[in-house]
Enzyme design. Structure first.
Site, PDB file in Angstrom:
ATOM      1  N   ALA A  93      -6.488   4.828   0.917  1.00  0.00           N
ATOM      2  CA  ALA A  93      -7.086   3.515   0.692  1.00  0.00           C
ATOM      3  C   ALA A  93      -6.051   2.494   0.225  1.00  0.00           C
ATOM      4  O   ALA A  93      -6.130   1.310   0.577  1.00  0.00           O
ATOM      5  CB  ALA A  93      -8.204   3.633  -0.344  1.00  0.00           C
ATOM      6  N   GLU A  94      -5.092   2.941  -0.555  1.00  0.00           N
ATOM      7  CA  GLU A  94      -4.100   2.027  -1.127  1.00  0.00           C
ATOM      8  C   GLU A  94      -3.029   1.604  -0.116  1.00  0.00           C
ATOM      9  O   GLU A  94      -2.695   0.429  -0.016  1.00  0.00           O
ATOM     10  CB  GLU A  94      -3.421   2.685  -2.341  1.00  0.00           C
ATOM     11  N   SER A  95      -2.462   2.581   0.586  1.00  0.00           N
ATOM     12  CA  SER A  95      -1.292   2.280   1.421  1.00  0.00           C
ATOM     13  C   SER A  95      -1.368   2.817   2.843  1.00  0.00           C
ATOM     14  O   SER A  95      -0.479   2.529   3.645  1.00  0.00           O
ATOM     15  CB  SER A  95      -0.033   2.863   0.756  1.00  0.00           C
TER      16      SER A  95
END
Length: 202
Positions: A93-95
């Site tokens: 989700a972040e990167s």
């Protein structure tokens, strides 16, 4: 022997001795001069590069990075008593598993650590995947403990900051934060199922 002849002989010998002495002195001076020229010349060494003993981690992203750091995530998450599938979901989700990802706010690496946070966690190279993952797991574990084991609030704090979670006494009313939490839980279920199948095969 005639005294005059003796004087002439001595004169010749004296001249010969002086000539030899001059020759010897000249040779010595030339030799010394040459030595000084050699000493004054710059000395060039052939420089050999120092062998690199530390292997640099490759810059990868997507499925390749996910596969490459899979076992490290499992080991590190287990060490800090965090569900590895949840950490894998946060990274996605972040990167999107981009090791060089940088957000508009300045968060960096796989787990999108802010430089100040990374520094406080002892992360020296924020783009080093192993350091970034370890720091991110430590930080998330800290948030879970801070919010009494509430994973949803910990995710909200990871995305929007602990202060906002405290100020709103729950998940902040930010569309991006709500979308982020839903995304993480969606990926979590996918990874949980995948890792469950891997366990069954073993």
């Amino acid at each position: 022997m005639n005294k005059k002849i003796i004087i002439q002989i001595l004169s010749v010998e004296l001249v010969r001795s002086l000539f030899i002495a001059v020759l010897i002195l000249s040779v010595a001076l030339v030799s010394n001069s040459n030595n000084q020229m050699v000493e004054n010349q710059p000395i060039f060494f052939k420089i050999h590069p120092v062998p690199q003993t530390e292997q640099r981690l490759p810059s990868v992203s997507g499925r390749k990075a996910e596969h490459l750091y899979h076992m490290f995530i499992i080991q590190t998450a287990s060490h800090y008593q965090v569900d590895p599938a949840l950490i894998k979901a946060i990274i996605m989700a972040e990167s999107g598993y981009n090791t060089k990802a940088v957000s508009k706010s300045g968060a960096k690496g796989l787990m999108q650590l802010m430089p100040q946070t990374a520094q406080s966690l002892g992360v020296e190279d924020i783009f080093n995947p192993h350091q970034n993952i370890t720091g991110g797991i430590q930080y998330f574990k800290h948030l879970v403990n801070r919010f009494n084991g509430d994973v949803k609030l910990a995710l909200a704090a990871y995305n929007a900051g602990s202060r906002n979670v405290r100020n709103y006494n729950g998940v902040p009313p930010f569309k991006a934060t709500h979308t982020y939490i839903k995304k993480v839980f969606k990926y979590y279920q996918i990874y949980k199922n995948q890792m469950g199948k891997e366990t069954d095969r073993v």
